[in-house]
Design a protein around this motif. Structure first.
Motif, PDB file in Angstrom:
ATOM      1  N   ALA A  92      82.579 -98.709  48.397  1.00  0.00           N
ATOM      2  CA  ALA A  92      83.147 -98.286  47.668  1.00  0.00           C
ATOM      3  C   ALA A  92      84.954 -97.392  48.077  1.00  0.00           C
ATOM      4  CB  ALA A  92      83.159 -97.011  46.230  1.00  0.00           C
ATOM      5  N   ALA A  93      84.930 -96.577  49.204  1.00  0.00           N
ATOM      6  CA  ALA A  93      86.687 -96.742  49.583  1.00  0.00           C
ATOM      7  C   ALA A  93      86.951 -97.771  50.271  1.00  0.00           C
ATOM      8  CB  ALA A  93      86.270 -95.182  50.438  1.00  0.00           C
ATOM      9  N   ILE A  94      85.825 -98.745  50.922  1.00  0.00           N
ATOM     10  CA  ILE A  94      87.149 -99.849  51.496  1.00  0.00           C
ATOM     11  C   ILE A  94      87.359-100.956  50.018  1.00  0.00           C
ATOM     12  CG2 ILE A  94      86.350-101.807  52.548  1.00  0.00           C
ATOM     13  CD1 ILE A  94      84.848-100.768  54.542  1.00  0.00           C
ATOM     14  N   ALA A  95      86.679-100.913  49.289  1.00  0.00           N
ATOM     15  CA  ALA A  95      87.463-101.802  47.851  1.00  0.00           C
ATOM     16  C   ALA A  95      88.154-101.245  47.358  1.00  0.00           C
ATOM     17  CB  ALA A  95      85.580-101.909  47.363  1.00  0.00           C
ATOM     18  N   ALA A  96      88.608-100.019  47.746  1.00  0.00           N
ATOM     19  CA  ALA A  96      89.553 -99.288  46.675  1.00  0.00           C
ATOM     20  C   ALA A  96      90.912 -98.989  47.888  1.00  0.00           C
ATOM     21  CB  ALA A  96      89.743 -98.572  46.679  1.00  0.00           C
ATOM     22  N   THR A  97      90.820 -99.957  48.821  1.00  0.00           N
ATOM     23  CA  THR A  97      91.836 -99.259  50.294  1.00  0.00           C
ATOM     24  C   THR A  97      93.110 -99.864  49.388  1.00  0.00           C
ATOM     25  OG1 THR A  97      90.425-100.163  51.616  1.00  0.00           O
ATOM     26  CG2 THR A  97      92.506-100.115  52.588  1.00  0.00           C
ATOM     27  N   ASP A  98      94.087 -99.321  49.777  1.00  0.00           N
ATOM     28  CA  ASP A  98      95.019 -98.878  49.334  1.00  0.00           C
ATOM     29  C   ASP A  98      96.260-100.365  50.281  1.00  0.00           C
ATOM     30  OD1 ASP A  98      98.459-100.409  49.223  1.00  0.00           O
ATOM     31  OD2 ASP A  98      98.687 -97.581  49.294  1.00  0.00           O
ATOM     32  N   PRO A  99      96.562-101.312  49.497  1.00  0.00           N
ATOM     33  CA  PRO A  99      96.471-102.761  50.101  1.00  0.00           C
ATOM     34  C   PRO A  99      98.141-102.507  51.872  1.00  0.00           C
ATOM     35  CG  PRO A  99      96.883-103.557  47.631  1.00  0.00           C
ATOM     36  CD  PRO A  99      96.671-101.633  47.554  1.00  0.00           C
ATOM     37  N   GLN A 100      98.672-102.225  51.198  1.00  0.00           N
ATOM     38  CA  GLN A 100      99.969-101.695  52.370  1.00  0.00           C
ATOM     39  C   GLN A 100      98.167-101.318  53.414  1.00  0.00           C
ATOM     40  OE1 GLN A 100     101.997 -98.211  51.647  1.00  0.00           O
ATOM     41  NE2 GLN A 100     103.059 -98.430  53.434  1.00  0.00           N
ATOM     42  N   GLN A 101      97.524-100.726  53.377  1.00  0.00           N
ATOM     43  CA  GLN A 101      97.464-100.199  54.657  1.00  0.00           C
ATOM     44  C   GLN A 101      95.833-101.298  55.068  1.00  0.00           C
ATOM     45  OE1 GLN A 101      96.472 -97.209  56.327  1.00  0.00           O
ATOM     46  NE2 GLN A 101      95.590 -98.349  57.779  1.00  0.00           N
ATOM     47  N   VAL A 102      96.035-102.565  54.102  1.00  0.00           N
ATOM     48  CA  VAL A 102      95.111-103.142  55.090  1.00  0.00           C
ATOM     49  C   VAL A 102      95.685-104.110  55.793  1.00  0.00           C
ATOM     50  CG1 VAL A 102      94.174-105.433  54.158  1.00  0.00           C
ATOM     51  CG2 VAL A 102      93.462-103.281  52.834  1.00  0.00           C
ATOM     52  N   ARG A 103      97.203-104.644  55.004  1.00  0.00           N
ATOM     53  CA  ARG A 103      98.147-105.200  55.401  1.00  0.00           C
ATOM     54  C   ARG A 103      98.609-104.357  57.035  1.00  0.00           C
ATOM     55  NH1 ARG A 103     100.481-106.205  49.994  1.00  0.00           N
ATOM     56  NH2 ARG A 103      99.689-107.825  49.570  1.00  0.00           N
ATOM     57  N   LEU A 104      98.931-103.453  57.100  1.00  0.00           N
ATOM     58  CA  LEU A 104      99.275-102.275  58.341  1.00  0.00           C
ATOM     59  C   LEU A 104      97.906-102.997  59.452  1.00  0.00           C
ATOM     60  CD1 LEU A 104     101.460-100.380  59.734  1.00  0.00           C
ATOM     61  CD2 LEU A 104     100.325 -98.874  59.401  1.00  0.00           C
ATOM     62  N   ASP A 105      97.311-102.862  58.864  1.00  0.00           N
ATOM     63  CA  ASP A 105      95.916-102.950  59.939  1.00  0.00           C
ATOM     64  C   ASP A 105      96.043-104.216  60.281  1.00  0.00           C
ATOM     65  OD1 ASP A 105      94.582-100.728  60.127  1.00  0.00           O
ATOM     66  OD2 ASP A 105      93.537-100.896  57.952  1.00  0.00           O
ATOM     67  N   LEU A 106      96.396-105.500  59.881  1.00  0.00           N
ATOM     68  CA  LEU A 106      96.024-107.464  59.986  1.00  0.00           C
ATOM     69  C   LEU A 106      98.000-107.515  60.195  1.00  0.00           C
ATOM     70  CD1 LEU A 106      94.606-108.859  56.729  1.00  0.00           C
ATOM     71  CD2 LEU A 106      94.148-108.147  58.806  1.00  0.00           C
TER      72      LEU A 106
END
Length: 329
Positions: A92-106
Motif C-alpha cells: 500500500a505504501a509503494i502504491a502511494a509513493t510520491d511520483p517525485q520519489q519514483v522519478r528520482l530513483d529512476l
C-alpha cells in the motif's frame, strides 16, 4: 566508499529494529539476478527460478528495476511503520509513493546505465501512478512464487535475530548492538561508520533515528536506504542464515506419529521443502489421493499452508508444525 552517520541523543532514542517483507523481496530478487547466486541460497534459487520464468517474472518490472549490483530503487523499501508489518501494508505504501520519489530513483538507475532506461521504466517515469499498481501486482505474484512457501522458515530466522538484538540492547546498550551488526559497520565517536558503501548516507539527507532490518537475502552485504525526511534504513544479514535451508532434525517425529498417524507425520517431515501433492506422493510413497486427503486435514489443523505457483499448488509447513517437529523432548 566509506560513510559516517552521526547520532544525536534523539537519533539513538529513535533507533529501532523491524522485519520488512519488501526487503526480502528486493534482496532475494537481487540474489537471483546475480551471475552466481550466493551459496546459502542456491538450493532455494534452483526451486524458484523455473516458477518465475514460467510466470515471466524473469523479464518483468522487478527484473528491470533490480540490478545484480548498484542502486536499488528506494521506493520499493518503504519504512516499516511497525515492528513486523505485513506485505499488504508495504505494498500500500509503494502504491502511494510520491511520483517525485519514483522519478528520482529512476534517474539514479539511468545514471548507472549510461542514461538508458528500458521502455517499461520510461513509461514508469512518465506516469508513476499508472504503473505502480502493475508493479504491486507483480510483487504479489513474486511473493507467492518465491517467498510465501518459505516465509515461516525465513520469518523464524528474522524474529530470532530481533530477539537477540533486543536482548543485546537491554544488556549491553545500543552502541554495542550497532557495533556487532556486521564487519563493515562500526560504532565510534557517536557515529555509525559504514565501509564498502555504494553511496554515502548522511544526516543531511535523511530524517532522525535509524531503522535496522535483518534480512536473510542481504547476505553477505549491508544495504542502506536514504530518503529525505525519513529515517535511514540499514538492512543487514540476519544471524542463522547458514542453517536456514538445512534439512532439520525432527526430534519428535515418533511422538507425532503416535498422535497424527504415520502418513501425516511423514508428510510433515517431507515438507522441509515446499512441494506439490504429486511431489509429496513421490517422496513419501503414498498415493496422490491419499496425500491430498492428509494435506486437507493438516491444513485444517493449522499445520500446513497452501501457495499457488502457476497451475500447481505448493504445500508448506507452518511455524506451528515446525515447532512440533523440532522441539526437544
Amino acid at each position: 566508499m566509506k560513510t559516517r552517520l552521526a547520532f544525536s541523543v534523539n537519533d539513538l532514542a529513535e533507533t529501532r529494529f523491524a522485519v520488512s517483507p519488501m526487503w526480502e523481496v528486493v534482496t532475494s530478487f537481487r540474489a537471483l539476478a546475480a551471475a552466481v547466486v550466493p551459496r546459502p541460497h542456491r538450493g532455494w534459487a534452483d526451486q524458484v527460478r523455473p516458477r518465475l520464468a514460467a510466470a515471466g517474472l524473469d523479464r518483468g518490472w522487478l527484473a528491470d528495476m533490480i540490478p545484480p549490483a548498484g542502486h536499488l530503487p528506494d521506493f520499493l523499501n518503504p519504512a516499516p511503520t511497525t515492528r513486523s508489518p505485513g506485505l499488504a501494508d508495504e505494498l500500500a505504501a509503494i502504491a502511494a509513493t510520491d511520483p517525485q520519489q519514483v522519478r528520482l530513483d529512476l534517474d539514479h538507475l539511468a545514471a548507472e546505465r549510461d542514461g538508458v532506461l528500458s521502455p517499461r521504466l520510461r513509461g514508469l517515469h512518465r506516469a508513476p501512478h499508472t504503473c505502480l499498481p502493475r508493479i504491486v501486482a507483480e510483487i504479489e505474484t513474486y511473493w507467492a512464487l518465491a517467498i510465501a512457501p518459505y516465509w515461516a522458515r525465513i520469518r523464524a530466522v528474522l524474529e530470532a535475530d530481533l530477539f537477540h538484538r533486543g536482548r543485546q540492547v537491554a544488556e549491553q546498550g545500543t552502541a554495542q548492538a550497532l557495533d556487532e551488526l556486521h564487519h563493515t559497520v562500526r560504532w565510534a565517536g557517536g557515529s555509525l561508520h559504514l565501509e564498502e558503501r555504494h553511496c554515502a548516507v548522511t544526516r543531511i539527507e535523511t530524517g532522525a533515528g535509524l531503522l535496522l532490518v535483518p534480512s536473510v537475502f542481504a547476505w553477505p552485504r549491508v544495504l542502506t536506504r536514504s530518503v529525505a525526511s525519513e529515517p535511514p534504513q540499514l538492512a543487514y544479514p540476519a544471524r542463522g542464515i547458514g542453517t536456514l535451508w538445512e534439512r532439520r532434525t525432527h526430534a519428535r517425529l515418533d511422538a507425532l506419529t503416535a498422535v497424527l498417524g504415520r502418513s501425516r507425520a511423514l508428510i510433515l517431515a517431507e515438507l522441509d521443502t515446499p512441494a506439490s501433492t504429486t511431489e509429496l506422493a513421490r517422496r513419501s510413497g503414498l498415493s496422490a489421493a491419499g496425500v491430498s486427503q492428509h494435506l486437507t486435514a493438516l491444513r485444517a489443523a493449522g499445520l500446513t499452508s497452501t501457495h499457488r505457483a502457476g497451475r500447481s499448488v505448493l504445500y508448506a509447513r507452518t511455524g506451528l508444525a515446525d515447532a512440533l517437529l523440532t522441539a526437544q523432548t
